[in-house]
Design an enzyme around this catalytic site. Structure first.
Site, PDB file in Angstrom:
ATOM      1  CD  GLU A 179     -17.065   6.832 -28.250  1.00 44.37           C
ATOM      2  OE1 GLU A 179     -17.413   6.916 -27.073  1.00 44.37           O
ATOM      3  OE2 GLU A 179     -15.928   7.153 -28.635  1.00 44.37           O
ATOM      4  CB  CYS A 198     -16.444  12.261 -37.074  1.00 45.34           C
ATOM      5  SG  CYS A 198     -15.016  11.204 -36.880  1.00 45.34           S
ATOM      6  CB  CYS A 227      -8.479   0.044 -35.479  1.00 45.42           C
ATOM      7  SG  CYS A 227      -7.561   0.305 -37.020  1.00 45.42           S
ATOM      8  CB  CYS A 239      -1.680   4.222 -35.171  1.00 43.77           C
ATOM      9  SG  CYS A 239      -2.038   3.787 -36.884  1.00 43.77           S
ATOM     10  CB  CYS A 258      -4.772   5.568 -32.571  1.00 43.10           C
ATOM     11  SG  CYS A 258      -6.538   5.370 -32.901  1.00 43.10           S
ATOM     12  CB  CYS A 279      -8.710  13.214 -34.084  1.00 39.38           C
ATOM     13  SG  CYS A 279      -9.375  14.385 -35.183  1.00 39.38           S
TER      14      CYS A 279
HETATM   15  N1  SAH Z   1      -8.104   4.635 -39.486  1.00 39.84           N
HETATM   16  C1  SAH Z   1      -8.184   5.852 -40.216  1.00 39.84           C
HETATM   17  C2  SAH Z   1      -9.330   6.740 -39.799  1.00 39.84           C
HETATM   18  C3  SAH Z   1      -9.599   6.919 -38.313  1.00 39.84           C
HETATM   19  S1  SAH Z   1      -8.486   7.873 -37.389  1.00 39.84           S
HETATM   20  C4  SAH Z   1      -6.876   6.593 -40.176  1.00 39.84           C
HETATM   21  O1  SAH Z   1      -6.014   6.238 -39.388  1.00 39.84           O
HETATM   22  O2  SAH Z   1      -6.709   7.501 -40.971  1.00 39.84           O
HETATM   23  C5  SAH Z   1      -8.748   9.558 -37.904  1.00 39.84           C
HETATM   24  C6  SAH Z   1      -7.512  10.456 -37.692  1.00 39.84           C
HETATM   25  O3  SAH Z   1      -7.253  10.656 -36.289  1.00 39.84           O
HETATM   26  C7  SAH Z   1      -6.249   9.828 -38.267  1.00 39.84           C
HETATM   27  O4  SAH Z   1      -5.478  10.775 -38.953  1.00 39.84           O
HETATM   28  C8  SAH Z   1      -5.541   9.380 -37.009  1.00 39.84           C
HETATM   29  O5  SAH Z   1      -4.190   9.185 -37.219  1.00 39.84           O
HETATM   30  C9  SAH Z   1      -5.867  10.491 -36.065  1.00 39.84           C
HETATM   31  N2  SAH Z   1      -5.603  10.170 -34.662  1.00 39.84           N
HETATM   32  C10 SAH Z   1      -5.579   8.952 -34.079  1.00 39.84           C
HETATM   33  N3  SAH Z   1      -5.320   9.070 -32.764  1.00 39.84           N
HETATM   34  C11 SAH Z   1      -5.174  10.385 -32.512  1.00 39.84           C
HETATM   35  C12 SAH Z   1      -4.923  11.149 -31.322  1.00 39.84           C
HETATM   36  N4  SAH Z   1      -4.788  10.560 -30.134  1.00 39.84           N
HETATM   37  N5  SAH Z   1      -4.867  12.481 -31.420  1.00 39.84           N
HETATM   38  C13 SAH Z   1      -5.046  13.095 -32.611  1.00 39.84           C
HETATM   39  N6  SAH Z   1      -5.312  12.436 -33.762  1.00 39.84           N
HETATM   40  C14 SAH Z   1      -5.365  11.099 -33.713  1.00 39.84           C
HETATM   41 FE1  SF4 Z   2      -6.647   2.352 -36.675  1.00 40.56          FE
HETATM   42 FE2  SF4 Z   2      -6.333   4.419 -35.052  1.00 40.56          FE
HETATM   43 FE3  SF4 Z   2      -4.373   3.741 -36.732  1.00 40.56          FE
HETATM   44 FE4  SF4 Z   2      -6.630   4.821 -37.709  1.00 40.56          FE
HETATM   45  S1  SF4 Z   2      -5.156   5.814 -36.335  1.00 40.56           S
HETATM   46  S2  SF4 Z   2      -5.529   3.017 -38.492  1.00 40.56           S
HETATM   47  S3  SF4 Z   2      -8.140   3.959 -36.255  1.00 40.56           S
HETATM   48  S4  SF4 Z   2      -5.140   2.496 -35.030  1.00 40.56           S
END
Ligand code: SAH
Ligand code: SF4
Length: 368
Positions: A91, A104, A111, A115, A118, A345
């Protein structure tokens, strides 16, 4: 093999035209046709000799991912679902704001980093995106937003619709630098998208060797997903912290700042109710911020099914921000845009054929 010209940066394009026995300026012409005018067809490249156009048509294509879904909200946020192969779709999201438009982009199908909060991470990982699949998101979005018409930039229309690019879609860009770096180079190339390095932001969860390589090869603005002020909590919600703990991460941020186009790192901090959002956590951040020149961007958690987390209340987010501000830090709170189309995000899920077998982290494990 047929080359996809959408994935070639200046150097790659020069190598290709040299193989065809042509002069380097042809590479610049091609870059301009493709990225500044949105051309997908060699026949329209009128200042290139017909014989070369025919050679190119036989040896190369200009091919972006196929758009298989599109949604939009009333405030102008748009999301595209892009099919990158038979099994995977990623996306890209466009967020218009006064005076700027941010795209974005995704860097991986899924991934590997998992995390806890996420949605992309929960889906597992399939593969890295190719350079053409990353740049293709920008190329397609420009087209969809009306930046080009009949293979010409729209003259006299609004300024280019995309002024900023953030790698905050699906995937961890620093784990795909072989393909991300040429994409970044095209974004900042005057014959490509001509964006300043300050307007292209890579977001990383803290992969230290990747940050060092980015600094050496193509420094752009950097955002680091911090999400916790100490190793104990960060180990649980951002698992890559077990490999690169905060001390190493802060040192990497300072090395990055030596070459960065901006004089601060943006620390992203997702606000998770009852997990990382107390005043004590904020005071922990104040202590960390003494080590690195930084700004904070608080992101209200965006829920997705079975996440197990809740968003901090608006009052709690304001209270948290105040602790940081009173210590003299710059804090912004990200407006939640596009959540009704799951474009906010961390809500990007695309369609990933997971090749990992991932266990789901339960909320009790995270809060323990
Ligand atoms: N992998 C990279 C970039 C993609 S995520 C990273 O982790 O930085 C982009 C941002 O969205 C990151 O700061 C991530 O931690 C945040 N993010 C992930 N899941 C989220 C959620 N459910 N709500 C709000 N932010 C989130
Ligand atoms: Fe991967 Fe989501 Fe963690 Fe970013 S926030 S490193 S996309 S698992």
């Amino acid at each position: 093999m047929t080359a996809n010209l959408l994935g070639l940066d200046a150097q790659g394009m020069e190598e290709l035209v040299a193989r065809l026995g042509e002069k380097p300026f042809r590479a610049r012409q091609l870059l301009k046709w493709i990225h500044r005018r949105g051309a997908a067809d060699f026949a329209s490249m009128t200042d290139i000799a017909r014989s070369l156009r025919e050679k190119l048509a036989a040896a190369a294509v200009i091919e972006a991912p196929a758009v298989v879904g599109e949604s939009a909200t009333a405030d102008g946020t748009r999301k595209w679902l892009l099919k990158v192969d038979g099994a995977n779709a990623v996306e890209a999201v466009f967020i218009p704001e006064t005076g700027r438009g941010t795209l974005c982009v995704s860097s991986q199908a899924g991934c590997t980093l998992d995390c806890a909060f996420c949605s992309t991470g929960k889906q597992g990982f399939n593969r890295n995106l190719a350079t053409a699949e990353i740049v293709g998101q920008l190329w397609l979005a420009n087209k969809a937003l009306g930046a080009y018409r009949n293979d010409q930039p729209v003259v006299g229309g609004p300024a280019r619709p995309i002024t900023n690019v953030v790698f905050m879609g699906m995937g961890e860009p620093t784990l795909n630098l072989d393909n991300v770096i040429p994409a970044l180079k095209l974004m900042i190339d005057d014959n490509g998208y001509g964006l300043s390095r300050r307007r292209v932001t890579v977001s990383t969860s803290g992969v230290v060797p990747g940050m060092d390589r980015l600094a050496a090869e193509c420094p752009v603005a950097l955002a680091v997903s911090l999400h916790a002020p100490d190793d104990e909590l960060r180990d649980r919600i951002v698992p890559i912290n077990r490999k690169y703990p905060l001390k190493d991460l802060m040192a990497a941020c300072n090395r990055y700042l030596e070459v960065a186009p901006r004089d601060f790192i943006t620390f992203e901090y997702v606000m998770l109710d009852g997990v990382n959002d107390s005043d004590a956590h904020a005071r922990g951040l104040v202590a960390l911020a003494k080590k690195v020149r930084c700004k904070f961007n608080l992101i209200p958690f965006n829920p997705f099914p079975q996440s197990g987390f809740k968003r901090s209340s608006d009052a709690r987010i304001r209270g948290f921000a105040q602790v940081l501000q009173r210590a003299g830090l710059t804090v912004t709170t990200r407006k939640t845009r596009g959540d009704e189309i799951d474009a906010a995000c961390g809500q990007l899920a695309g369609d990933v054929a997971d090749r990992t077998r991932r266990k789901t982290v339960s909320i009790t494990e995270v809060r323990a």
